[in-house]
Scaffold this motif. Structure first.
Motif, PDB file in Angstrom:
ATOM      1  N   UNK A   1      74.217 -46.092  12.990  1.00  0.00           N
ATOM      2  CA  UNK A   1      73.795 -47.428  12.574  1.00  0.00           C
ATOM      3  C   UNK A   1      73.437 -47.357  10.951  1.00  0.00           C
ATOM      4  N   UNK A   2      74.078 -48.035  10.263  1.00  0.00           N
ATOM      5  CA  UNK A   2      73.710 -47.789   8.811  1.00  0.00           C
ATOM      6  C   UNK A   2      72.668 -49.220   8.582  1.00  0.00           C
ATOM      7  N   UNK A   3      72.227 -49.250   7.231  1.00  0.00           N
ATOM      8  CA  UNK A   3      71.353 -50.323   6.870  1.00  0.00           C
ATOM      9  C   UNK A   3      71.964 -51.063   5.773  1.00  0.00           C
ATOM     10  N   UNK A   4      72.102 -52.704   6.165  1.00  0.00           N
ATOM     11  CA  UNK A   4      72.476 -53.456   5.112  1.00  0.00           C
ATOM     12  C   UNK A   4      71.252 -54.371   4.806  1.00  0.00           C
ATOM     13  N   UNK A   5      70.803 -54.170   3.577  1.00  0.00           N
ATOM     14  CA  UNK A   5      69.403 -54.832   3.380  1.00  0.00           C
ATOM     15  C   UNK A   5      69.242 -55.445   2.032  1.00  0.00           C
ATOM     16  N   UNK A   6      68.350 -56.643   1.963  1.00  0.00           N
ATOM     17  CA  UNK A   6      68.090 -57.362   0.913  1.00  0.00           C
ATOM     18  C   UNK A   6      66.465 -57.167   0.680  1.00  0.00           C
ATOM     19  N   UNK A   7      66.104 -57.058  -0.626  1.00  0.00           N
ATOM     20  CA  UNK A   7      64.817 -57.196  -0.888  1.00  0.00           C
ATOM     21  C   UNK A   7      64.730 -58.695  -1.229  1.00  0.00           C
ATOM     22  N   UNK A   8      63.597 -59.437  -1.033  1.00  0.00           N
ATOM     23  CA  UNK A   8      63.010 -60.688  -1.539  1.00  0.00           C
ATOM     24  C   UNK A   8      61.912 -60.352  -2.010  1.00  0.00           C
ATOM     25  N   UNK A   9      61.554 -61.344  -3.197  1.00  0.00           N
ATOM     26  CA  UNK A   9      60.127 -61.643  -3.701  1.00  0.00           C
ATOM     27  C   UNK A   9      60.009 -63.020  -4.211  1.00  0.00           C
TER      28      UNK A   9
ATOM     29  N   UNK B   1      87.926 -55.693  16.333  1.00  0.00           N
ATOM     30  CA  UNK B   1      89.276 -55.185  16.283  1.00  0.00           C
ATOM     31  C   UNK B   1      89.673 -53.972  15.486  1.00  0.00           C
ATOM     32  N   UNK B   2      88.702 -53.687  14.670  1.00  0.00           N
ATOM     33  CA  UNK B   2      88.939 -52.492  13.715  1.00  0.00           C
ATOM     34  C   UNK B   2      87.904 -51.410  14.027  1.00  0.00           C
ATOM     35  N   UNK B   3      86.543 -51.642  14.560  1.00  0.00           N
ATOM     36  CA  UNK B   3      85.473 -50.712  14.510  1.00  0.00           C
ATOM     37  C   UNK B   3      85.110 -50.759  16.067  1.00  0.00           C
ATOM     38  N   UNK B   4      84.926 -49.406  16.666  1.00  0.00           N
ATOM     39  CA  UNK B   4      84.494 -49.238  17.977  1.00  0.00           C
ATOM     40  C   UNK B   4      83.142 -49.270  18.102  1.00  0.00           C
ATOM     41  N   UNK B   5      82.442 -50.389  18.568  1.00  0.00           N
ATOM     42  CA  UNK B   5      81.207 -50.377  18.894  1.00  0.00           C
ATOM     43  C   UNK B   5      80.214 -50.149  17.750  1.00  0.00           C
ATOM     44  N   UNK B   6      80.751 -50.480  16.350  1.00  0.00           N
ATOM     45  CA  UNK B   6      79.962 -50.114  15.364  1.00  0.00           C
ATOM     46  C   UNK B   6      78.994 -51.589  14.995  1.00  0.00           C
ATOM     47  N   UNK B   7      77.770 -51.065  14.640  1.00  0.00           N
ATOM     48  CA  UNK B   7      76.620 -51.878  14.386  1.00  0.00           C
ATOM     49  C   UNK B   7      75.830 -51.424  13.009  1.00  0.00           C
ATOM     50  N   UNK B   8      75.407 -52.402  12.316  1.00  0.00           N
ATOM     51  CA  UNK B   8      74.558 -52.285  11.203  1.00  0.00           C
ATOM     52  C   UNK B   8      73.203 -53.022  11.590  1.00  0.00           C
ATOM     53  N   UNK B   9      72.102 -52.606  10.941  1.00  0.00           N
ATOM     54  CA  UNK B   9      70.756 -53.086  10.884  1.00  0.00           C
ATOM     55  C   UNK B   9      70.849 -54.088   9.765  1.00  0.00           C
ATOM     56  N   UNK B  10      70.937 -55.304   9.791  1.00  0.00           N
ATOM     57  CA  UNK B  10      70.788 -56.502   8.957  1.00  0.00           C
ATOM     58  C   UNK B  10      69.200 -56.771   8.470  1.00  0.00           C
ATOM     59  N   UNK B  11      68.954 -56.269   7.210  1.00  0.00           N
ATOM     60  CA  UNK B  11      67.640 -56.670   7.042  1.00  0.00           C
ATOM     61  C   UNK B  11      67.009 -57.296   5.858  1.00  0.00           C
ATOM     62  N   UNK B  12      66.245 -58.113   5.560  1.00  0.00           N
ATOM     63  CA  UNK B  12      65.418 -58.529   4.606  1.00  0.00           C
ATOM     64  C   UNK B  12      63.958 -58.235   4.606  1.00  0.00           C
ATOM     65  N   UNK B  13      63.763 -57.699   3.649  1.00  0.00           N
ATOM     66  CA  UNK B  13      62.190 -57.615   3.551  1.00  0.00           C
ATOM     67  C   UNK B  13      61.682 -57.998   2.457  1.00  0.00           C
ATOM     68  N   UNK B  14      60.450 -58.249   2.349  1.00  0.00           N
ATOM     69  CA  UNK B  14      59.699 -58.897   1.458  1.00  0.00           C
ATOM     70  C   UNK B  14      58.675 -57.773   0.515  1.00  0.00           C
TER      71      UNK B  14
ATOM     72  N   UNK C   1      70.887 -52.802  -0.668  1.00  0.00           N
ATOM     73  CA  UNK C   1      71.190 -51.592  -0.252  1.00  0.00           C
ATOM     74  C   UNK C   1      72.342 -51.839   0.863  1.00  0.00           C
ATOM     75  N   UNK C   2      73.544 -50.880   0.763  1.00  0.00           N
ATOM     76  CA  UNK C   2      74.186 -50.904   1.910  1.00  0.00           C
ATOM     77  C   UNK C   2      74.295 -49.239   2.228  1.00  0.00           C
ATOM     78  N   UNK C   3      73.698 -48.787   3.051  1.00  0.00           N
ATOM     79  CA  UNK C   3      73.640 -47.223   3.254  1.00  0.00           C
ATOM     80  C   UNK C   3      74.156 -46.906   4.619  1.00  0.00           C
ATOM     81  N   UNK C   4      75.062 -46.052   4.801  1.00  0.00           N
ATOM     82  CA  UNK C   4      75.427 -45.482   5.965  1.00  0.00           C
ATOM     83  C   UNK C   4      74.372 -44.461   6.435  1.00  0.00           C
ATOM     84  N   UNK C   5      74.222 -43.974   7.568  1.00  0.00           N
ATOM     85  CA  UNK C   5      73.535 -42.824   7.955  1.00  0.00           C
ATOM     86  C   UNK C   5      73.779 -41.760   7.222  1.00  0.00           C
ATOM     87  N   UNK C   6      75.073 -41.333   7.143  1.00  0.00           N
ATOM     88  CA  UNK C   6      75.686 -40.256   6.274  1.00  0.00           C
ATOM     89  C   UNK C   6      75.189 -40.596   4.806  1.00  0.00           C
TER      90      UNK C   6
END
Lengths: 481, 481
Positions: A99-107, A176-189, A135-140
């Protein structure tokens, strides 16, 4: 707490209606973005598989793997289902069980939330540089398998003491392209100054929505995160009509369709063709009726697919293929590397049909079985179709596809080409469209199609019902003309 | 539509507050129920596996299977997880990859919804007869694998023209005993007379809630369906205080705790310790952190478990075992049969800790990883513990268990023994408890525990977050003293 949840949603609404940026106009931002593109060196070249470094075909299975055992592998799957016209097939698929992280900082500046966006290069992008989340970060990535630097700003998404987590949802990738892949979609302030690194800038949601009208500008990872931005419901405005709310907010410059979009965002069960209970019942019945079994098989065993020196592709059809590329970059964590990518042979189409029902705008949604889904079915847009030309040539029936192909210009409310994730896909483009039918246009719905308001789509989205095609297309819908 | 969704919830609320039944008082109902028990012949006897008819141990795996290949099988699983004190183990599990239907018919009389309940015998029940939903049907049931009659009333749950589907949700079974098993939990409304067959009767929700105070009276299938009954939110009463609403409804005979329960049912984000976004974030982080892999293995390969002529059990510990029974019945679809059942060696405990936070009652919920879960984690009650005595003797730490063992009587708001499903489990009993702490009692929460209002639990329940222990215990909480 209520005030807080409510006011977060209202703040985001204001940001969506705001294109004035105290740091830079949208035009100035575009100049900056173009300069970034010129400043940085980036080249991507297709290479034979034998030139891949650290990637190899595993002897026994011929699966394509990284030497570290991390990142992702390309494997095979064998599918049996009772859904759709093709009920048995085999195909390659990306297996990336992290599970990777796709995240946006808001202020907030002047009470308006701004989003910290990044001009980021990805090897698979047609235009190399696209607007990306903070941020777009895989666990790797963040366990530093590739030996590069830790992605900047990642700490704000890992440590609740450094920011406030406003959005934090597990969302799926292409089934159709990924096997059970998910990411954490985040917005943090954050509520204090943070260093703005080279390549990053603050934009309002309204600015980003405007940029979403351009082809291949806002990347897929940004679009999926933005689809999760909470919006208020009608309760939050004590049932005021949508138009009055926009006047109260001093933002009544929307056109008729934008006002309808806003009214539909506010509309939950009260003004919907189906209550949430009815939508859940529809979804339950389809999950009971349809099944899919997905068996993992060695890549070498996948029938009807062949491997040459330079690609793994279907023997007859122009579907996706697996290729290898060599990348050189001036700004990424590592300066040069090689990797596999999935290449799409043809453009796809993602489309919502919209229509007013009892005066309220609805989206036509599709329950769709795909092999990579975690739980059989997810909810896709009206049309979610890859390799459109090929399917038309073959005469395959894709429900509602013709409505988009033959759409009159007066029906088109949104149309742009958007890219799928450039870190895994090479030039994977979809035409994204919204077409609006007349309230009087009668259309017959197959059992796996249902009308929902935008408010209902948002509500179900946060619980993981909506697939990535729905989310990224949903993000393209703005509140201003 | 709104009026409809709102009014459905309000109607169910009225039914929950109503114990007057126009057909029969609760006392009269109990006489009828006792008579049913006497009228019907039913005997259950444990037999050696070799006496099972149509069930056999498959040669290669020693899995226990039905000759038809339908119903369920008992297989083995091997678990690896990073959650909890035991991180690797093997165990037998029930594999029943079919979605059954658990359904109740409702009909309004004098504007109050009544529930069509059944006095139903199950071989695993301690007291044989329990109050059950209108229908509990496995797919094997209604495709008639066992050659019996089609379950009565099933048509109302299969055909939307015959009833209105008010509740229709996929809900999971015990993740420690079933491999990814789900049932469709349904409540459907009819608006005309239907034949009431022998063994069936109409009860109000208030009556059923009263019967839930008795030990082993309302069966598990009824409890899980009843947990899905929609209740109104505070918006539906324009933000009126809970007490005033009860006065308006003419139902202000509740005690203080019942009023708090009602206020908490109305309370969503507005008055909650955590917003729904924060709950989802907590859940997302835990799903990212914890993993579990469940590998299916032959039953014969399960380590530390042994098979004798009459049971399959753990070599050392008093955990569950697999046994075989012979059943003779006067009222079931088939008059005599044999089948395997899972027998629990000891009683378990399911418990909610409740506590007021800022004046609003909250439940302490637990995120729990179990091998049969479809997606890693589901939300369990504060305590959900099998074989309590054994675990205490072993000195195993079960968070908050002692709060229930040592509860003072002034803290106890609910306490009854309830049975798990008698068609699969033999005398599987759990003490079900709700204990209420003082607002000033400080307790420290491990990372996988969180406070929620009853309204929030209900909202998440309909999307499948709550495990069966949460749901069946939740159903036991009534609105009257």
């Amino acid at each position: 707490m209520s005030q807080t949840a409510k006011s977060i949603a209202k703040d985001f609404l204001l940001s969506a209606l705001t294109e004035d940026n105290r740091f830079q106009s949208t035009e100035a931002f575009k100049h900056w973005f173009t300069r970034k593109k010129q400043e940085n060196h980036f080249s991507v070249e297709q290479i034979p598989f034998s030139s891949l470094k650290q990637w190899h075909f595993e002897e026994e299975t011929q699966n394509l793997k990284h030497a570290s055992g991390r990142f992702f592998t390309i494997e095979g799957i064998r599918i049996h289902t009772n859904f759709g016209p093709t009920q048995r097939w085999e195909q390659p698929i990306i297996n990336q069980p992290e599970i990777g992280i796709l995240g946006i900082i808001t202020r907030k500046f002047d009470s308006i939330p701004y989003f910290l966006m990044q001009a980021k290069m990805e090897p698979g992008n047609v235009n190399i540089l696209q607007l990306s989340p903070t941020v777009q970060a895989t666990k790797s990535n963040f366990t530093q398998v590739h030996g590069g630097r830790l992605p900047p700003y990642l700490e704000y998404f890992l440590d609740r003491r450094k920011s406030r987590f406003l959005v934090d949802q597990l969302q799926t990738e292409q089934g159709g392209r990924f096997l059970r892949k998910r990411n954490r979609n985040m917005i943090v302030e954050v509520d204090r100054d943070i260093d703005i690194l080279d390549g990053f800038c603050w934009l309002t949601l309204g600015q980003i929505k405007k940029l979403l009208k351009e082809d291949n500008f806002v990347n897929m990872d940004a679009r999926t995160v933005l689809s999760c931005v909470p919006m208020p419901g009608s309760h939050d405005f004590a049932g005021q009509p949508a138009k009055d709310i926009l006047v109260t907010l001093g933002r009544n410059r929307s056109d008729d369709f934008s006002q309808q979009v806003f009214a539909s965002l506010l509309a939950h069960d009260e003004h919907a063709d189906n209550t949430t209970a009815e939508i859940i019942s529809w979804f339950t019945e389809l999950k009971t009726k349809y099944h899919i079994t997905v068996e993992r098989i060695p890549l070498k065993a996948v029938k009807q697919w062949k491997r040459t020196d330079r690609e793994i592709c279907h023997e007859k059809h122009p579907l996706f293929s697996v290729i290898a590329v060599s990348v050189e970059a001036g700004t990424r964590e590592v300066n040069s590397w090689t990797q596999p990518l999935l290449k799409e042979a043809q453009q796809g189409l993602l489309g919502f049909i919209t229509k007013k029902i009892d005066g309220v705008l609805h989206l036509l949604m599709q329950a769709k079985v795909e092999p990579g889904n975690i739980d059989i079915i997810e909810i896709a847009p009206t049309v979610s179709c890859s390799a459109v030309e090929f399917k038309r040539q073959q005469g395959r029936h894709v429900p509602f596809l013709d409505c988009f192909i033959n759409a009159a210009s007066r029906q088109i409310r949104y149309s742009a080409i958007q890219s799928e994730e450039g870190g895994r896909f090479y030039h994977f483009l979809n035409r994204n469209m919204v077409i609006d039918l007349d309230e009087s246009d009668a259309i017959e719905l197959p059992e796996n199609y249902l009308w929902m308001t935008l408010g209902q789509v948002m509500e179900l989205l946060k619980h993981g019902y909506m697939n990535i095609d729905t989310r990224t297309l949903f993000a393209c819908i703005g509140l201003k003309p």
